[in-house]
Design a protein around this motif. Structure first.
Motif, PDB file in Angstrom:
ATOM      1  N   PHE A 131      52.225  23.677  89.363  1.00 23.59           N
ATOM      2  CA  PHE A 131      53.075  24.268  90.144  1.00 23.59           C
ATOM      3  C   PHE A 131      53.100  23.329  91.593  1.00 23.59           C
ATOM      4  O   PHE A 131      52.175  23.097  91.981  1.00 23.59           O
ATOM      5  CB  PHE A 131      52.371  25.442  90.571  1.00 23.59           C
ATOM      6  N   ARG A 175      58.280  24.849  89.553  1.00 24.07           N
ATOM      7  CA  ARG A 175      58.337  26.314  90.412  1.00 24.07           C
ATOM      8  C   ARG A 175      57.595  27.489  89.635  1.00 24.07           C
ATOM      9  O   ARG A 175      57.250  28.437  90.424  1.00 24.07           O
ATOM     10  CB  ARG A 175      59.606  26.743  90.617  1.00 24.07           C
ATOM     11  N   TRP A 176      57.023  27.260  88.671  1.00 22.68           N
ATOM     12  CA  TRP A 176      56.302  28.209  87.761  1.00 22.68           C
ATOM     13  C   TRP A 176      55.368  27.679  86.890  1.00 22.68           C
ATOM     14  O   TRP A 176      55.802  26.833  85.793  1.00 22.68           O
ATOM     15  CB  TRP A 176      57.458  29.180  87.232  1.00 22.68           C
ATOM     16  N   ALA A 187      57.225  32.181  93.794  1.00 22.08           N
ATOM     17  CA  ALA A 187      56.610  32.386  92.443  1.00 22.08           C
ATOM     18  C   ALA A 187      55.355  33.283  92.721  1.00 22.08           C
ATOM     19  O   ALA A 187      54.745  33.180  93.908  1.00 22.08           O
ATOM     20  CB  ALA A 187      56.084  31.187  91.838  1.00 22.08           C
ATOM     21  N   PHE A 205      63.094  34.923  86.816  1.00 25.45           N
ATOM     22  CA  PHE A 205      62.722  33.851  88.048  1.00 25.45           C
ATOM     23  C   PHE A 205      63.795  32.855  87.869  1.00 25.45           C
ATOM     24  O   PHE A 205      64.212  32.268  88.938  1.00 25.45           O
ATOM     25  CB  PHE A 205      61.311  33.555  88.001  1.00 25.45           C
ATOM     26  N   SER A 248      52.306  29.119  84.313  1.00 28.77           N
ATOM     27  CA  SER A 248      51.676  30.577  83.819  1.00 28.77           C
ATOM     28  C   SER A 248      51.165  30.203  82.455  1.00 28.77           C
ATOM     29  O   SER A 248      51.437  29.282  81.695  1.00 28.77           O
ATOM     30  CB  SER A 248      52.217  31.800  83.815  1.00 28.77           C
ATOM     31  N   ALA A 285      59.571  35.380  83.949  1.00 31.71           N
ATOM     32  CA  ALA A 285      59.927  33.756  83.964  1.00 31.71           C
ATOM     33  C   ALA A 285      61.260  33.783  83.783  1.00 31.71           C
ATOM     34  O   ALA A 285      61.755  32.833  84.506  1.00 31.71           O
ATOM     35  CB  ALA A 285      58.939  33.213  82.833  1.00 31.71           C
ATOM     36  N   ALA A 329      51.350  32.527  88.490  1.00 32.44           N
ATOM     37  CA  ALA A 329      52.212  31.759  88.056  1.00 32.44           C
ATOM     38  C   ALA A 329      52.199  30.383  88.702  1.00 32.44           C
ATOM     39  O   ALA A 329      53.086  29.553  88.935  1.00 32.44           O
ATOM     40  CB  ALA A 329      53.595  32.034  87.860  1.00 32.44           C
ATOM     41  N   ARG A 330      50.998  30.189  89.515  1.00 35.94           N
ATOM     42  CA  ARG A 330      50.795  28.792  90.277  1.00 35.94           C
ATOM     43  C   ARG A 330      49.642  28.049  89.635  1.00 35.94           C
ATOM     44  O   ARG A 330      48.767  27.740  90.293  1.00 35.94           O
ATOM     45  CB  ARG A 330      50.548  29.280  91.706  1.00 35.94           C
TER      46      ARG A 330
END
Length: 353
Positions: free
Chosen positions: A135, A308-309, A126, A328, A311, A325, A130-131
């Motif tokens: 996350f 896992r993401w 990621a 991903f 944001s 996104a 986006a953490r």
């Protein structure tokens, strides 16, 4: 003074016993050490008390591991001692003898491992933006109400076993910004709808969620939206997402498109017994999602139940952030074989009244 010192000692002892202390979302530098990130510790017969959220499992019975799939293959839940090498969050390493069996008290999931994990390398895919707070967590306690037929509730545990892209359409306070976002919403919904067949084929579901009844009633600048009252489960009077709102959101989807992405209300509340996930049921996803910066949120959850993401707003621009996104979710979620997905049964709502 002595009383304060005793209280402090008790607090520190309690914190030391917490297997899931708050830790900052891991950076690439932290994850570069490899192994398998511990997202949540549900506990086990022996050894789990030495493992905390944020630790990384480096080896099982002397064999290095790099993914959740390898950890699954090692069968930690066989009920006999397993030797783990664990890198502690903050530094150092310990050897742990773990004895565990699956947790069977989290329906509809039949068996849950004591440690919810993801490979450090997979987690590190990621982008840094986006953490945010969720996350690296396991699915938090949540509950969503489906505003499309068949109406009903879905909780966080029912997401386990499949991937999920969750868009929470939180609107800002400023009227001009809110109005602009509401006008742009049909284009972003249509963008997600175009990707929906490919996401479903990859085992990823899309959830378009409004954070409160207020947003679900629609936003029409200068006009009070009409709402349709419905009597939902539990005897609480709620407001269904009305047809005008649905028509607006889907106005850029080609006519005749089948399997439209459903619209949901986030119906979570702390300490609600129906608010369920893989993490502590007394918590609530709202605690993690909402802050003083009001803007749409995107979450991507993998098949193993790990966020896992996470944001907020659109760091790359709206279309570009949504596209990032989606891509991903399509290409970067695998951390080994996906778990078998439980059937997501949406409970019907009670008749209107």
């Amino acid at each position: 003074m002595k009383r304060h010192l005793v209280a402090l000692a008790m607090l520190l002892a309690a914190c030391g016993a917490n297997p899931n202390p708050p830790v900052a979302p891991p950076s690439s530098a932290e994850l570069s050490g490899g192994g398998v990130w511990v997202a949540y510790n549900l506990g086990c017969a022996a050894g789990c008390e030495q493992i905390r959220r944020g630790d990384r499992i480096l080896a099982v019975d002397g064999h290095a591991i790099t993914s959740g799939a390898e950890l699954d293959a090692a069968n930690l839940t066989r009920g006999t001692p397993v030797a783990l090498k664990v890198a502690k969050h903050g530094g150092g390493a310990v050897d742990v003898k773990l004895v565990a069996t699956p947790h069977s008290d989290m329906p509809p999931i039949k068996a849950v491992p004591p440690l919810l994990t993801v490979g450090a390398a997979a987690l590190d895919r990621a982008p840094e933006w986006a953490r945010l707070r969720l996350f690296g967590h396991a699915i938090p306690a949540l509950r969503m109400y489906r505003g499309d037929e068949p109406r009903g509730y879905i909780n966080g545990r029912e997401l386990y076993g499949r991937g999920a892209v969750i868009v929470v359409w939180e609107l800002p306070y400023l009227i001009a910004h809110k109005s602009a976002l509401w006008a742009e919403l049909p284009g972003y919904y249509a963008q997600l709808q175009r990707h929906d067949p490919a996401l479903l084929n990859a085992g990823v579901d899309v959830f378009f969620v409004f954070p409160s009844e207020g947003e679900s009633r629609g936003f029409r600048p200068g006009i009070d939206a009409d709402v349709a009252p419905a009597q939902a489960g539990g005897g609480n009077l709620r407001y269904a997402i009305n047809q005008e709102t649905r028509d607006h959101i889907r106005s850029e989807v080609p006519p005749g498109t089948k399997d439209l992405i459903p619209l949901f209300d986030l119906d979570s509340a702390a300490d609600d017994p129906n608010n369920l996930g893989l993490e502590n049921p007394a918590s609530d996803i709202r605690e993690w999602l909402f802050d003083r910066i009001l803007a749409p949120v995107i979450l991507v959850i993998d098949h193993r139940g790990i966020v896992r993401w996470h944001s907020r707003d659109f760091p790359l621009g709206p279309e570009e952030t949504i596209e990032a996104a989606v891509q991903f979710a399509l290409h970067d979620l695998p951390d080994g074989p996906a778990s078998a997905a439980p059937t997501i049964a949406v409970a019907p709502a009670s008749p209107a009244g």
